[in-house]
Write an enzyme that holds these catalytic residues in place. Structure first.
Site, PDB file in Angstrom:
ATOM      1  N   LEU A  91      -4.135   6.035  -3.665  1.00 56.04           N
ATOM      2  CA  LEU A  91      -4.902   6.844  -3.292  1.00 56.04           C
ATOM      3  C   LEU A  91      -6.146   7.068  -4.164  1.00 56.04           C
ATOM      4  CD1 LEU A  91      -2.987   9.856  -1.661  1.00 56.04           C
ATOM      5  CD2 LEU A  91      -3.923   7.694  -0.533  1.00 56.04           C
ATOM      6  N   ASN A 105      -6.102  -4.710  -0.424  1.00 60.02           N
ATOM      7  CA  ASN A 105      -5.931  -3.383   0.028  1.00 60.02           C
ATOM      8  C   ASN A 105      -5.830  -3.273   1.518  1.00 60.02           C
ATOM      9  OD1 ASN A 105      -5.691  -0.347   0.108  1.00 60.02           O
ATOM     10  ND2 ASN A 105      -7.691  -0.258   0.897  1.00 60.02           N
ATOM     11  N   HIS A 107      -6.481  -1.280   4.994  1.00 59.62           N
ATOM     12  CA  HIS A 107      -7.038   0.208   5.048  1.00 59.62           C
ATOM     13  C   HIS A 107      -6.934   0.140   6.655  1.00 59.62           C
ATOM     14  CE1 HIS A 107      -9.867   3.327   4.950  1.00 59.62           C
ATOM     15  NE2 HIS A 107     -10.602   2.935   5.966  1.00 59.62           N
ATOM     16  N   GLU A 177      -0.716  -2.541  10.659  1.00 60.47           N
ATOM     17  CA  GLU A 177      -0.909  -2.976   9.260  1.00 60.47           C
ATOM     18  C   GLU A 177       0.036  -3.749   8.440  1.00 60.47           C
ATOM     19  OE1 GLU A 177      -1.274   1.103   7.929  1.00 60.47           O
ATOM     20  OE2 GLU A 177      -2.933   0.823   7.133  1.00 60.47           O
TER      21      GLU A 177
END
Ligand code: GRF
Length: 212
Positions: A91, A105, A107, A177
């Site tokens: 975070l 990353n 997202h 994801e």
């Protein structure tokens, strides 16, 4: 052939890490997670790492600049010979200090929409529902020095139904994801991912070498 050494940074439950662990264990991802680092000693992702026999470390960010704690984390990763860093629900900003390391990353939206500092987890899905979007999804991207602004590697969409809630959307996006991340990791590990400026090209077997 030696497997690519991966370092994972996380702040929360670690279901993304768990998906990577499971795919490696099942022989579906040729990599080795050599370190899991968190800013949060209570992160359940640390337990998941310990259960899988992966070395863990908590690096407190309190009172440190982004540059300083990024350097501290980078040192740990370099000592483990990490070549690829995955932010899996980390975070905070991570400033990559080692240009031999790639940082990626995942997202939970279709960047550049619904992104930036503070836009993570359910905040993203609530904003997507409030905006009345018909599509959402996830984005796998290289990390640069700005939140969610690095070159995009892959995006996958999730359709939004007329009765969608942010909870049901979150479940659908989180499931997607994990697939997007694993596929992206496979492409990176097999050397198919090439960056040219802010654009990423993924070569596929069927393409001739002069097309990208
Ligand atoms: C993921 O769902 C993704 O949206 C973002 O943070 C979340 C981490 O979840 N990177 P978990 O901690 O891996 O369960």
């Amino acid at each position: 052939m030696e497997k690519m050494k991966i370092g994972v940074l996380l702040s929360g439950s670690g279901s993304t890490l768990q998906s990577m662990i499971d795919h490696i264990k099942n022989g579906q991802l040729q990599a080795e997670i050599v370190a899991v680092i968190s800013d949060n000693m209570k992160a359940y992702g640390l337990e998941r790492a310990k259960d899988a026999g992966i070395p863990t470390m908590v690096v407190s960010l309190k009172g440190k600049s982004v540059d300083d704690y990024s350097k501290e984390i980078c040192q740990v990763l370099e000592n483990k010979d990490v070549k690829l860093v995955v932010l899996a629900g980390f975070l905070h900003k991570y400033m990559n200090q080692n240009k031999d390391m790639s940082v990626i990353n995942i997202h939970p939206s279709l960047l550049p929409a619904f992104a930036g500092k503070g836009m993570y987890g359910s905040k993203v899905h609530k904003a997507v529902i409030a905006r009345g979007c018909k599509l959402s999804g996830c984005t796998l991207h290289f990390v640069n020095d700005e939140y969610d602004e690095g070159p995009i590697i892959a995006q996958d969409i999730v359709k939004i139904s007329s009765v969608e809630t942010f909870e049901t959307l979150q479940q659908k996006v989180q499931a997607q994801e994990k697939l997007t991340l694993i596929n992206g990791l496979r492409d990176i590990i097999s050397g198919k991912v090439k960056r040219r400026g802010n654009t990423v090209f993924i070569t596929r077997e069927s393409q001739s070498s002069d097309k990208e």
